[in-house]
Enzyme design. Structure first.
Site, PDB file in Angstrom:
ATOM      1  CG  HIS A  58      -5.013   2.266   2.791  1.00 37.08           C
ATOM      2  ND1 HIS A  58      -4.211   2.530   3.878  1.00 37.08           N
ATOM      3  CD2 HIS A  58      -6.262   2.618   3.164  1.00 37.08           C
ATOM      4  CE1 HIS A  58      -4.944   3.016   4.862  1.00 37.08           C
ATOM      5  NE2 HIS A  58      -6.192   3.078   4.453  1.00 37.08           N
ATOM      6  CE  LYS A  70       1.408   0.821  -0.306  1.00 36.55           C
ATOM      7  NZ  LYS A  70       0.147   0.750   0.415  1.00 36.55           N
ATOM      8  CE1 TYR A  74       2.352   0.831   4.729  1.00 35.77           C
ATOM      9  CE2 TYR A  74       2.984   2.184   6.597  1.00 35.77           C
ATOM     10  CZ  TYR A  74       2.074   1.367   5.971  1.00 35.77           C
ATOM     11  OH  TYR A  74       0.888   1.083   6.582  1.00 35.77           O
TER      12      TYR A  74
END
Length: 181
Positions: free
Chosen positions: A62, A72, A132
């Site tokens: 992704h 992230k 995350y």
């Protein structure tokens, strides 16, 4: 926080620097000032969790396109994962190269994933949970993905795939087009 530069420009494995005593230990997992001093994103707007029932589950690859590309911090808080990132920044010296890292509840490491990277992982144990921290709000229209088993990416998944979402299975193979990261 102990920073280990990965072979992809701007990506890091962040380890703990624990302060131990008879109770156990205490350690910072994220510090805005420390990240910013290194020229990294230090402020995160969103925190999300991914719970995965079965060993061998694949999520990815992704990414989000500009101007919504996401930085992230990824940490496995239960179980273990084989985490993979791919540099999609055309101007990067590590463009289209992948890096793989083991994250687990035991090693307590965090992966710093810069904006412009595709990200995915495979669970190595049942009942695995991944945390995350993301620097911007999710924009559904900016979400993209690359095929998890594309030979052009050279990702070596360590387990047979037991579960993968139809959405992830349907992502296109890399064709040399600009992914818009």
């Amino acid at each position: 926080m102990i920073f280990e530069e990965l072979p992809l420009a701007g990506a890091y494995r962040i380890g703990l620097s624990p302060h131990a005593d008879e109770r156990g230990f205490f350690a910072r997992t994220v510090c805005e000032d420390t990240l910013v001093e290194r020229g990294l994103v230090g402020r995160f707007k969103q925190s999300s969790v991914s719970f995965n029932l079965r060993r061998g589950t694949v999520r990815g690859m992704h990414y989000a396109v500009a101007p919504h590309a996401e930085t992230k911090l990824v940490r496995c808080t239960r179980g273990a994962i084989h985490d993979v990132i791919v540099d999609l920044r055309r101007d990067s010296p590590t463009y289209l190269r992948a890096a793989e890292i083991a994250l687990s509840a035991e090693n307590r490491a965090t992966l710093y994933v810069p904006a412009g990277f595709a990200h995915g992982f495979q669970t190595l144990r049942d009942d695995t949970e991944v945390l995350y921290m993301i620097d911007r709000a999710y924009v559904a229209g900016a979400a993209r993905g690359l095929r998890w088993d594309d030979p052009a990416l050279g990702i070596a998944w360590p387990e047979p795939v037991s579960v993968i979402a139809e959405r992830d299975r349907a992502f296109p193979a890399w064709d040399g087009a600009d992914p818009g990261a």
